[in-house]
Design a protein around this motif. Structure first.
Motif, PDB file in Angstrom:
ATOM      1  N   SER A  36       0.801  -1.221   0.000  1.00 45.34           N
ATOM      2  CA  SER A  36       0.000   0.000   0.000  1.00 45.34           C
ATOM      3  C   SER A  36       0.834   1.270   0.000  1.00 45.34           C
ATOM      4  O   SER A  36       0.474   2.268  -0.631  1.00 45.34           O
ATOM      5  CB  SER A  36      -0.955   0.003   1.196  1.00 45.34           C
ATOM      6  N   ASN A  37       1.954   1.248   0.728  1.00 38.73           N
ATOM      7  CA  ASN A  37       2.763   2.469   0.809  1.00 38.73           C
ATOM      8  C   ASN A  37       3.416   2.801  -0.532  1.00 38.73           C
ATOM      9  O   ASN A  37       3.495   3.962  -0.921  1.00 38.73           O
ATOM     10  CB  ASN A  37       3.825   2.325   1.901  1.00 38.73           C
ATOM     11  N   LYS A  56       0.997   4.301  -3.051  1.00 36.75           N
ATOM     12  CA  LYS A  56       0.612   5.694  -2.807  1.00 36.75           C
ATOM     13  C   LYS A  56       1.784   6.658  -2.945  1.00 36.75           C
ATOM     14  O   LYS A  56       1.636   7.866  -2.775  1.00 36.75           O
ATOM     15  CB  LYS A  56       0.017   5.827  -1.401  1.00 36.75           C
ATOM     16  N   LEU A  57       2.972   6.114  -3.226  1.00 39.09           N
ATOM     17  CA  LEU A  57       4.163   6.950  -3.332  1.00 39.09           C
ATOM     18  C   LEU A  57       4.116   7.802  -4.601  1.00 39.09           C
ATOM     19  O   LEU A  57       3.913   7.281  -5.694  1.00 39.09           O
ATOM     20  CB  LEU A  57       5.423   6.056  -3.347  1.00 39.09           C
ATOM     21  N   TYR A  71      11.496   0.824   1.490  1.00 33.16           N
ATOM     22  CA  TYR A  71      10.535   1.867   1.840  1.00 33.16           C
ATOM     23  C   TYR A  71       9.244   1.257   2.371  1.00 33.16           C
ATOM     24  O   TYR A  71       8.702   1.688   3.391  1.00 33.16           O
ATOM     25  CB  TYR A  71      10.242   2.734   0.610  1.00 33.16           C
ATOM     26  N   GLU A  72       8.749   0.242   1.674  1.00 34.60           N
ATOM     27  CA  GLU A  72       7.518  -0.434   2.095  1.00 34.60           C
ATOM     28  C   GLU A  72       7.665  -1.036   3.484  1.00 34.60           C
ATOM     29  O   GLU A  72       6.792  -0.884   4.351  1.00 34.60           O
ATOM     30  CB  GLU A  72       7.149  -1.521   1.085  1.00 34.60           C
ATOM     31  N   GLU A 128       7.745   1.705   6.187  1.00 32.75           N
ATOM     32  CA  GLU A 128       6.429   2.278   6.429  1.00 32.75           C
ATOM     33  C   GLU A 128       5.538   1.311   7.208  1.00 32.75           C
ATOM     34  O   GLU A 128       4.759   1.721   8.080  1.00 32.75           O
ATOM     35  CB  GLU A 128       5.761   2.664   5.105  1.00 32.75           C
ATOM     36  N   ARG A 129       5.666   0.027   6.904  1.00 31.45           N
ATOM     37  CA  ARG A 129       4.901  -0.973   7.656  1.00 31.45           C
ATOM     38  C   ARG A 129       5.363  -1.007   9.109  1.00 31.45           C
ATOM     39  O   ARG A 129       4.553  -1.148  10.029  1.00 31.45           O
ATOM     40  CB  ARG A 129       5.054  -2.349   7.010  1.00 31.45           C
ATOM     41  N   LYS A 132       6.649   1.455  10.841  1.00 28.99           N
ATOM     42  CA  LYS A 132       6.114   2.652  11.498  1.00 28.99           C
ATOM     43  C   LYS A 132       4.635   2.474  11.839  1.00 28.99           C
ATOM     44  O   LYS A 132       4.185   2.888  12.912  1.00 28.99           O
ATOM     45  CB  LYS A 132       6.287   3.873  10.593  1.00 28.99           C
ATOM     46  N   SER A 133       3.890   1.851  10.940  1.00 31.59           N
ATOM     47  CA  SER A 133       2.456   1.634  11.179  1.00 31.59           C
ATOM     48  C   SER A 133       2.235   0.687  12.353  1.00 31.59           C
ATOM     49  O   SER A 133       1.333   0.894  13.176  1.00 31.59           O
ATOM     50  CB  SER A 133       1.794   1.063   9.920  1.00 31.59           C
TER      51      SER A 133
END
Length: 220
Positions: free
Chosen positions: A17-18, A21-22, A41-42, A45-46, A48-49
């Motif tokens: 998903s990240n 949306k990039l 990056y993915e 971001e996961r 961090k979530s």
């Protein structure tokens, strides 16, 4: 040359998903390097979530975690933030008078635990007894979450007297929970004074002995 829209569509289909949306796609990198960049990056971001979700679930109170703690040196805190105690399922007792910063110190250490994507739950003793005592769905869900946690922070423990029934309930519950995770206890009473708030002093002594084995005691 790959179409950026196609890459984003494929990422969405793969539940990345990240990436989907990039907007800032760097087209100057080689394909293999760029794929590595995207996947890192993915993953970040996961991560961090997960941390943000765990923080919400932790119920930690908002405290100033950058303050100085009397009786606990910066060296001690730095050592504790390495989380070796957590890896070894060791308990921590934070003892001190009211207003000495016990809860703030617990939040500081618990936040470090959360930053490693671990699960934490903060609970005051009255709520914990209710969780252990009640059988309704909401309490069952909380107990199931406690079993998933790497660290349980229990505040206000032994501030007030508890009944023998509550002590037995606490003993059984914490002996079970303590088998595979660390527990952090926040108290304004010295451990030697815990037996003063119960009538079953033998069970309390056994309870303390079981919990302090291999534990760390911090006086704030």
């Amino acid at each position: 040359m790959a179409n950026i829209c196609v890459i984003k569509e494929l990422a969405a289909k793969l539940n990345l998903s990240n990436i989907s949306k990039l907007n800032d796609f760097n087209t100057d990198l080689k394909a293999a390097d760029y794929l590595e960049y995207l996947f890192k990056y993915e993953l970040e971001e996961r991560r961090k979530s997960v941390i943000e979700e765990n923080k919400k679930q932790s119920k930690l109170p908002k405290k100033n975690i950058n303050k100085e703690f009397i009786g606990v040196t910066n060296w001690n805190i730095t050592n504790l933030e390495r989380l070796e105690w957590l890896e070894n399922n060791e308990n921590i007792f934070i003892c001190g008078k009211c207003g000495s910063g016990k809860t703030a110190l617990s939040v500081k250490l618990a936040t470090t635990v959360l930053e490693k994507t671990n699960k934490v739950y903060y609970v005051v003793i009255d709520e914990l007894l209710q969780i252990l005592k009640e059988k309704d769905d909401s309490m069952k869900k909380k107990f199931e979450y406690l079993k998933k946690c790497d660290l349980i922070v229990i505040d206000e423990i032994m501030y007030l007297p508890i009944t023998d029934t509550e002590l037995q309930l606490l003993y059984r519950g914490l002996m079970f929970l303590n088998e595979s995770r660390s527990i952090m206890f926040i108290t304004n009473r010295n451990l030697s004074e815990w037996k003063d708030v119960v009538s079953d002093k033998h069970l309390m002594e056994t309870f303390i002995d079981r919990l302090i084995t291999g534990s760390r005691i911090l006086n704030v």
